[in-house]
Design a protein around this motif. Structure first.
Motif, PDB file in Angstrom:
ATOM      1  N   UNK A  44       0.806  -1.215   0.000  1.00 40.74           N
ATOM      2  CA  UNK A  44       0.000   0.000   0.000  1.00 40.74           C
ATOM      3  C   UNK A  44       0.839   1.265   0.000  1.00 40.74           C
ATOM      4  N   UNK A  45       1.772   1.349   0.941  1.00 42.18           N
ATOM      5  CA  UNK A  45       2.555   2.573   1.070  1.00 42.18           C
ATOM      6  C   UNK A  45       3.345   2.858  -0.198  1.00 42.18           C
ATOM      7  N   UNK A  46       3.969   1.838  -0.774  1.00 43.73           N
ATOM      8  CA  UNK A  46       4.777   2.022  -1.978  1.00 43.73           C
ATOM      9  C   UNK A  46       3.916   2.441  -3.148  1.00 43.73           C
ATOM     10  N   UNK A  47       2.779   1.769  -3.340  1.00 40.91           N
ATOM     11  CA  UNK A  47       1.963   2.062  -4.503  1.00 40.91           C
ATOM     12  C   UNK A  47       1.264   3.399  -4.391  1.00 40.91           C
ATOM     13  N   UNK A  48       0.820   3.789  -3.177  1.00 40.31           N
ATOM     14  CA  UNK A  48       0.245   5.106  -3.002  1.00 40.31           C
ATOM     15  C   UNK A  48       1.267   6.167  -3.380  1.00 40.31           C
ATOM     16  N   UNK A  49       2.517   5.928  -3.031  1.00 35.85           N
ATOM     17  CA  UNK A  49       3.573   6.880  -3.373  1.00 35.85           C
ATOM     18  C   UNK A  49       3.763   6.959  -4.877  1.00 35.85           C
ATOM     19  N   UNK A  50       3.671   5.822  -5.564  1.00 37.21           N
ATOM     20  CA  UNK A  50       3.803   5.829  -7.026  1.00 37.21           C
ATOM     21  C   UNK A  50       2.719   6.679  -7.674  1.00 37.21           C
ATOM     22  N   UNK A 354      -6.795   4.691   2.532  1.00 29.70           N
ATOM     23  CA  UNK A 354      -6.025   5.871   2.137  1.00 29.70           C
ATOM     24  C   UNK A 354      -6.342   7.039   3.059  1.00 29.70           C
ATOM     25  N   UNK A 355      -7.634   7.282   3.317  1.00 31.26           N
ATOM     26  CA  UNK A 355      -8.027   8.394   4.173  1.00 31.26           C
ATOM     27  C   UNK A 355      -7.518   8.192   5.600  1.00 31.26           C
ATOM     28  N   UNK A 356      -7.515   6.933   6.051  1.00 32.21           N
ATOM     29  CA  UNK A 356      -7.003   6.635   7.397  1.00 32.21           C
ATOM     30  C   UNK A 356      -5.517   6.979   7.495  1.00 32.21           C
ATOM     31  N   UNK A 357      -4.757   6.560   6.489  1.00 33.75           N
ATOM     32  CA  UNK A 357      -3.325   6.844   6.500  1.00 33.75           C
ATOM     33  C   UNK A 357      -3.053   8.351   6.415  1.00 33.75           C
ATOM     34  N   UNK A 358      -3.875   9.050   5.628  1.00 34.21           N
ATOM     35  CA  UNK A 358      -3.714  10.503   5.541  1.00 34.21           C
ATOM     36  C   UNK A 358      -4.068  11.154   6.866  1.00 34.21           C
ATOM     37  N   UNK A 360      -3.435  10.028   9.661  1.00 32.01           N
ATOM     38  CA  UNK A 360      -2.308   9.845  10.575  1.00 32.01           C
ATOM     39  C   UNK A 360      -1.194  10.844  10.314  1.00 32.01           C
ATOM     40  N   UNK A 361      -1.415  11.710   9.326  1.00 32.32           N
ATOM     41  CA  UNK A 361      -0.451  12.770   9.062  1.00 32.32           C
ATOM     42  C   UNK A 361       0.566  12.479   7.990  1.00 32.32           C
ATOM     43  N   UNK A 362       0.356  11.446   7.191  1.00 28.35           N
ATOM     44  CA  UNK A 362       1.298  11.106   6.130  1.00 28.35           C
ATOM     45  C   UNK A 362       1.028  12.001   4.914  1.00 28.35           C
ATOM     46  N   UNK A 363       1.858  13.000   4.718  1.00 29.33           N
ATOM     47  CA  UNK A 363       1.676  13.967   3.633  1.00 29.33           C
ATOM     48  C   UNK A 363       2.195  13.456   2.294  1.00 29.33           C
ATOM     49  N   UNK A 364       2.815  12.274   2.287  1.00 29.92           N
ATOM     50  CA  UNK A 364       3.370  11.725   1.048  1.00 29.92           C
ATOM     51  C   UNK A 364       2.332  10.973   0.216  1.00 29.92           C
ATOM     52  N   UNK A 365       1.136  10.829   0.758  1.00 29.38           N
ATOM     53  CA  UNK A 365       0.109  10.056   0.067  1.00 29.38           C
ATOM     54  C   UNK A 365      -0.633  10.901  -0.963  1.00 29.38           C
ATOM     55  N   UNK A 366      -1.185  10.260  -1.999  1.00 33.29           N
ATOM     56  CA  UNK A 366      -1.944  10.992  -3.019  1.00 33.29           C
ATOM     57  C   UNK A 366      -3.320  11.396  -2.503  1.00 33.29           C
ATOM     58  N   UNK A 367      -3.978  12.260  -3.234  1.00 28.39           N
ATOM     59  CA  UNK A 367      -5.347  12.634  -2.900  1.00 28.39           C
ATOM     60  C   UNK A 367      -6.302  11.540  -3.369  1.00 28.39           C
ATOM     61  N   UNK A 368      -7.570  11.655  -2.948  1.00 32.34           N
ATOM     62  CA  UNK A 368      -8.574  10.711  -3.427  1.00 32.34           C
ATOM     63  C   UNK A 368      -8.688  10.768  -4.950  1.00 32.34           C
ATOM     64  N   UNK A 369      -8.627  11.986  -5.496  1.00 25.03           N
ATOM     65  CA  UNK A 369      -8.747  12.150  -6.942  1.00 25.03           C
ATOM     66  C   UNK A 369      -7.627  11.411  -7.666  1.00 25.03           C
TER      67      UNK A 369
END
Length: 439
Positions: A44-50, A354-358, A360-369
């Motif tokens: 999850x973390x790697x692919x969200x970053x991609x 995704x929303x849960x991880x965001x 938690x303050x992880x700013x490296x994640x993509x938006x829902x869009x």
């Protein structure tokens, strides 16, 4: 306008096949634990970053070809009250910028297509103590540009200007200055301004970039929530390049966003794959009928109920959440399959993750869009990659395993797959439920 709708998101539409080929485990994932999981827990973390890397915000040149004011005249109906430049070709813009039925709402915004370019107008109605105006004054202020991707930047300005025109009619100084600051010129005989456009701004010449998908933050996630499981019905219809018409009474602005999002569903970025994308017409009226008749595929919206009777103009008619097809042969495409339901449920679960991880303050994640758009793009890439690789294999046989890998139901989506193969002229053998009986 809602706060979310006023916040734009500009997505980079560059073809990045390397990123596309990354190990993003989509609905078509063949993980032995779940054939339909979107993201493997360990990835999850790697692919969200991609996803985040693939859709970076970027700036682009901004140019306006025309600025205009449309008014409702009690004697003549919709009229172009003022425009710059004076020789601008604005045929029918008075009906595109002020849609049929606009008098029923106090304000709206409208995207539309005109002369191979795109327009955005903001409409407003105010009450006035005037017998001549029948107690109401209605105007729209709009702009026209070669690309729809920069139009959203001027939404607030247009909203302020339409109110200014309503309160102080005939004062066009601010609109003229706005035009002088952002005006551009088209090279002679330019039929495709989105790719060949040259802008002139501050005496510098810059080549206008290719069109990119643009929409306000929250638009795509609202689109998904609005249609629910039927989003996969629309997805298949987009891949089949159907002519799709959304109907809604005013206000039409949010439905223009649905046109945006529907186009996103069919996006393919495979290198060397020639996919004819649907033409986004946005708002259309009866003045656009001749143009629509010439289109093989498009997505549009309208407030005019008369379109429902003109069944030769469209393949798919969407009234609110009701999706209808003209040709009885395609009724099977409207059925939500078991795999569609699983796909939608998994898609929503991973959105929550995704929303849960965001949260938690992880700013490296993509938006829902970014997540939703990347999902459908990668899903489409996976689907066509599977078909193309199968067509070049020794036996050219498309099996149940292949079909499930494409995020489809081997039984419920059989007709869809056959239509897809015929449309894209992909030569494979689609096996029946009994592998010994090919069809």
């Amino acid at each position: 306008m809602d706060h979310d709708e006023s916040q734009p998101l500009l997505l980079d539409d560059r073809d990045n096949d390397a990123a596309t080929s990354a190990s993003f485990l989509s609905i078509a994932n063949r993980n032995h634990h779940s054939k339909h999981s979107i993201l493997d827990n360990s990835a999850k973390q790697i692919e969200f970053s991609n996803i985040f890397e693939e859709y970076q915000l970027e700036s682009e040149p901004d140019v306006v070809m025309t600025v205009f004011v449309v008014a409702f005249d009690t004697h003549h109906g919709n009229i172009v009250e003022w425009s710059v430049p004076n020789d601008a070709e604005l045929k029918s813009v008075e009906f595109q910028a002020m849609p049929s039925g606009a008098h029923k709402v106090d304000s709206d915004f409208i995207y539309f297509r005109i002369n191979d370019m795109f327009g955005l107008s903001c409409f407003e109605k105010i009450r006035v103590d005037s017998i001549e105006e029948r107690g109401a004054r209605m105007k729209s202020v709009g702009i026209i540009s070669p690309s729809y991707t920069s139009l959203f930047k001027h939404m607030q300005f247009l909203e302020l200007q339409v109110r200014h025109q309503l309160q102080t009619p005939g004062r066009y100084e601010q609109l003229l200055e706005f035009y002088k600051d952002r005006c551009g010129v088209l090279p002679p005989l330019c039929n495709q301004p989105s790719s060949d456009f040259i802008i002139r701004r501050n005496q510098h010449h810059v080549r206008f970039p290719q069109m990119k998908i643009t929409h306000p933050a929250g638009c795509f996630s609202q689109f998904i929530q609005f249609f629910g499981e039927n989003i996969f019905v629309l997805w298949k219809l987009m891949l089949l390049q159907k002519r799709i018409l959304f109907f809604s009474p005013p206000p039409i602005g949010v439905v223009c966003y649905r046109v945006y999002c529907a186009c996103c569903l069919g996006r393919v970025t495979l290198a060397g794959f020639n996919n004819k994308c649907a033409v986004p017409y946005f708002y259309v009226n009866i003045a656009d009928i001749d143009q629509l008749e010439s289109e093989m595929t498009y997505v549009a919206c309208t407030t005019e109920k008369i379109f429902q009777e003109k069944k030769g103009l469209y393949d798919v008619y969407v009234d609110n959440q009701l999706v209808q097809v003209v040709d009885n042969r395609y009724h099977n495409l409207l059925r939500v399959t078991k795999v569609d339901r699983e796909n939608y449920r998994n898609l929503q679960n991973h959105r929550k993750d995704l929303l849960h991880q965001k949260g938690l303050g992880n700013s490296e994640l993509p938006s829902e869009e970014q997540f939703y758009q990347s999902f459908f793009t990668r899903q489409n890439n996976q689907l066509f990659r599977t078909l193309i690789e199968t067509s070049t294999s020794p036996d050219r046989t498309l099996t149940e395993e292949h079909i499930r890998a494409m995020g489809l139901d081997p039984v419920g989506d059989r007709h869809f797959i056959m239509d897809l193969l015929e449309l894209y002229a992909i030569d494979v053998m689609l096996v029946a439920d009994n592998p010994c009986c090919p069809v």
